[in-house]
Design an enzyme around this catalytic site. Structure first.
Site, PDB file in Angstrom:
ATOM      1  N   CYS A 171      -1.583   4.284  10.857  1.00  0.00           N
ATOM      2  CA  CYS A 171      -1.434   5.710  11.561  1.00  0.00           C
ATOM      3  C   CYS A 171      -2.731   5.788  12.473  1.00  0.00           C
ATOM      4  O   CYS A 171      -3.449   6.858  12.345  1.00  0.00           O
ATOM      5  CB  CYS A 171      -1.139   6.822  10.692  1.00  0.00           C
ATOM      6  SG  CYS A 171      -2.474   7.077   9.297  1.00  0.00           S
ATOM      7  N   GLY A 180       6.222   7.618   0.780  1.00  0.00           N
ATOM      8  CA  GLY A 180       7.359   7.722   1.817  1.00  0.00           C
ATOM      9  C   GLY A 180       8.117   6.439   2.186  1.00  0.00           C
ATOM     10  O   GLY A 180       9.319   6.690   2.325  1.00  0.00           O
ATOM     11  N   LYS A 181       7.471   5.559   2.335  1.00  0.00           N
ATOM     12  CA  LYS A 181       8.139   4.380   3.038  1.00  0.00           C
ATOM     13  C   LYS A 181       8.882   3.647   1.887  1.00  0.00           C
ATOM     14  O   LYS A 181      10.091   3.019   2.357  1.00  0.00           O
ATOM     15  CB  LYS A 181       7.098   3.457   3.659  1.00  0.00           C
ATOM     16  CG  LYS A 181       6.543   4.021   5.089  1.00  0.00           C
ATOM     17  CD  LYS A 181       5.896   3.201   5.773  1.00  0.00           C
ATOM     18  CE  LYS A 181       5.125   4.130   6.918  1.00  0.00           C
ATOM     19  NZ  LYS A 181       4.319   5.058   6.476  1.00  0.00           N
ATOM     20  N   ASP A 192      -5.291  -3.903  -6.750  1.00  0.00           N
ATOM     21  CA  ASP A 192      -5.499  -4.210  -5.291  1.00  0.00           C
ATOM     22  C   ASP A 192      -4.647  -5.238  -4.965  1.00  0.00           C
ATOM     23  O   ASP A 192      -4.407  -6.379  -5.575  1.00  0.00           O
ATOM     24  CB  ASP A 192      -7.212  -4.800  -5.410  1.00  0.00           C
ATOM     25  CG  ASP A 192      -7.436  -5.238  -4.198  1.00  0.00           C
ATOM     26  OD1 ASP A 192      -6.826  -5.439  -3.175  1.00  0.00           O
ATOM     27  OD2 ASP A 192      -8.734  -5.653  -4.200  1.00  0.00           O
ATOM     28  N   ALA A 232       1.457   4.322  -1.940  1.00  0.00           N
ATOM     29  CA  ALA A 232       1.270   5.750  -2.185  1.00  0.00           C
ATOM     30  C   ALA A 232       1.262   6.604  -0.912  1.00  0.00           C
ATOM     31  O   ALA A 232       0.421   6.041   0.041  1.00  0.00           O
ATOM     32  CB  ALA A 232       0.146   5.994  -3.306  1.00  0.00           C
ATOM     33  N   PRO A 233       1.716   7.641  -0.790  1.00  0.00           N
ATOM     34  CA  PRO A 233       2.388   8.581  -1.858  1.00  0.00           C
ATOM     35  C   PRO A 233       3.922   8.120  -1.922  1.00  0.00           C
ATOM     36  O   PRO A 233       4.480   8.706  -2.780  1.00  0.00           O
ATOM     37  CB  PRO A 233       2.377  10.220  -1.343  1.00  0.00           C
ATOM     38  CG  PRO A 233       2.189   9.991   0.088  1.00  0.00           C
ATOM     39  CD  PRO A 233       1.448   8.638   0.529  1.00  0.00           C
ATOM     40  N   CYS A 265       1.006  -1.339   0.158  1.00  0.00           N
ATOM     41  CA  CYS A 265       0.229  -0.109  -0.138  1.00  0.00           C
ATOM     42  C   CYS A 265       0.923   1.174   0.003  1.00  0.00           C
ATOM     43  O   CYS A 265       1.087   1.889   1.029  1.00  0.00           O
ATOM     44  CB  CYS A 265      -0.865  -0.131   1.222  1.00  0.00           C
ATOM     45  SG  CYS A 265      -2.093  -1.536   1.496  1.00  0.00           S
TER      46      CYS A 265
HETATM   47  C1  LIG Z   1      -1.763   4.935   4.770  1.00  0.00           C
HETATM   48  S1  LIG Z   1      -1.563   5.085   2.885  1.00  0.00           S
HETATM   49  C2  LIG Z   1       0.124   4.702   2.456  1.00  0.00           C
HETATM   50  C3  LIG Z   1       1.144   5.497   3.048  1.00  0.00           C
HETATM   51  C4  LIG Z   1       2.382   5.150   2.192  1.00  0.00           C
HETATM   52  N1  LIG Z   1       2.824   3.519   2.640  1.00  0.00           N
HETATM   53  C5  LIG Z   1       3.597   5.987   2.585  1.00  0.00           C
HETATM   54  O1  LIG Z   1       4.235   5.837   3.536  1.00  0.00           O
HETATM   55  O2  LIG Z   1       3.677   7.047   1.887  1.00  0.00           O
HETATM   56  C6  LIG Z   1      -2.505   3.641   2.356  1.00  0.00           C
HETATM   57  C7  LIG Z   1      -2.448   3.419   0.773  1.00  0.00           C
HETATM   58  O3  LIG Z   1      -3.107   2.108   0.571  1.00  0.00           O
HETATM   59  C8  LIG Z   1      -3.701   2.201  -0.654  1.00  0.00           C
HETATM   60  N2  LIG Z   1      -4.835   1.135  -0.535  1.00  0.00           N
HETATM   61  C9  LIG Z   1      -5.990   1.013  -0.123  1.00  0.00           C
HETATM   62  N3  LIG Z   1      -6.704  -0.214  -0.404  1.00  0.00           N
HETATM   63  C10 LIG Z   1      -5.365  -0.869  -1.124  1.00  0.00           C
HETATM   64  C11 LIG Z   1      -5.339  -2.064  -1.864  1.00  0.00           C
HETATM   65  N4  LIG Z   1      -6.613  -2.930  -1.591  1.00  0.00           N
HETATM   66  N5  LIG Z   1      -4.408  -2.568  -2.458  1.00  0.00           N
HETATM   67  C12 LIG Z   1      -3.260  -1.585  -2.660  1.00  0.00           C
HETATM   68  N6  LIG Z   1      -3.298  -0.334  -2.104  1.00  0.00           N
HETATM   69  C13 LIG Z   1      -4.330  -0.118  -1.363  1.00  0.00           C
HETATM   70  C14 LIG Z   1      -4.402   3.594  -0.701  1.00  0.00           C
HETATM   71  O4  LIG Z   1      -4.744   4.236  -1.974  1.00  0.00           O
HETATM   72  C15 LIG Z   1      -3.226   4.473   0.105  1.00  0.00           C
HETATM   73  O5  LIG Z   1      -2.502   5.094  -0.861  1.00  0.00           O
END
Ligand SMILES: C[S@@+](CC[C@H](N)C(=O)[O-])C[C@H]1O[C@@H](n2cnc3c(N)ncnc32)[C@H](O)[C@@H]1O
Length: 199
Positions: A134, A18-19, A62, A15-16, A13
């Site tokens: 978070c 950072g990790k 997904d 975006a954006p 998961c």
């Molecule tokens: C908490 S944010 C991630 C922040 C990111 N790891 C960072 O450090 O910048 C959660 C992300 O999960 C994505 N997301 C939600 N459901 C998902 C899925 N089933 N598969 C992949 N990504 C998913 C969202 O679009 C969102 O960008």
């Protein structure tokens, strides 16, 4: 995550980014696969990595739908920075209090558990999966991790063991909770599970 050179790492998961970027900065020779379900947000991963001179394999999917995207090669590390209520970052995003619904924690917990269940089989023997949110809500954190670990212990006894990091935060039965304000940090939860190595 303790990424090592040459390891195959899944940031499920991303975006954006950072990790993803932090992982690559820590370990430029890891092979990082960054997935996000939202194409516009995935675009931001690309921009952020390119700005930092880093690169990863990006995929819009997904993450739980592994039959659609997985090439069958196991990952040494899996990071699930799961979609969550964001209750740990309300001080920086006060609108969260108005946007969330009562049903969100349980609905998100279902999604979080599904991501764990679907991605666990992709972990290599001896590999490590990290689950983070978070959020400060038990339902999304120890609640989800507890259900997941119980299932694993029931279905695959001896195959998984919680790994305890020695970092900041309050240790819970499963994982570590950082509360907003602790060391002036945001609320954050993390837990880790290792897959038994094959003998
Ligand atoms: C908490 S944010 C991630 C922040 C990111 N790891 C960072 O450090 O910048 C959660 C992300 O999960 C994505 N997301 C939600 N459901 C998902 C899925 N089933 N598969 C992949 N990504 C998913 C969202 O679009 C969102 O960008």
């Amino acid at each position: 995550m303790q990424p090592q050179p040459g390891q195959r790492i899944l940031d499920a998961c991303a975006a954006p980014g950072g990790k993803t970027a932090h992982l690559l900065e820590r370990c430029p020779h890891a092979s990082v696969h960054a997935i996000d379900v939202d194409p516009q947000r995935l675009q931001r991963v690309e921009e952020n990595l390119s700005r930092l001179g880093l690169s990863a394999q990006l995929l819009c999917a997904d993450a739980a739908d592994t039959e659609r995207w997985w090439d069958g090669k196991p990952f040494d590390r899996i990071l699930i920075d799961a979609p969550c209520t964001g209750s740990g970052v309300v001080r920086r995003h006060p609108d969260i209090k108005w946007l969330r619904r009562d049903s969100d924690p349980e609905q998100l917990a279902q999604t979080q558990l599904k991501l764990l269940q679907r991605l666990w089989p992709l972990l290599a023997p001896g590999g490590r999966l990290i689950y983070t949110t978070c959020s400060v809500f038990r339902a999304e954190n120890e609640g989800v991790m507890g259900r997941f670990v119980d299932e694993l212990q029931h279905d695959q006894p001896g195959q998984a063991r919680p790994w305890r990091p020695t970092d900041a935060g309050d240790e819970r039965l499963h994982g570590v909770q950082v509360l907003p304000g602790d060391n002036d940090e945001d609320g954050f939860y993390y837990a880790s599970v290792e897959r038994a190595a094959v003998r």
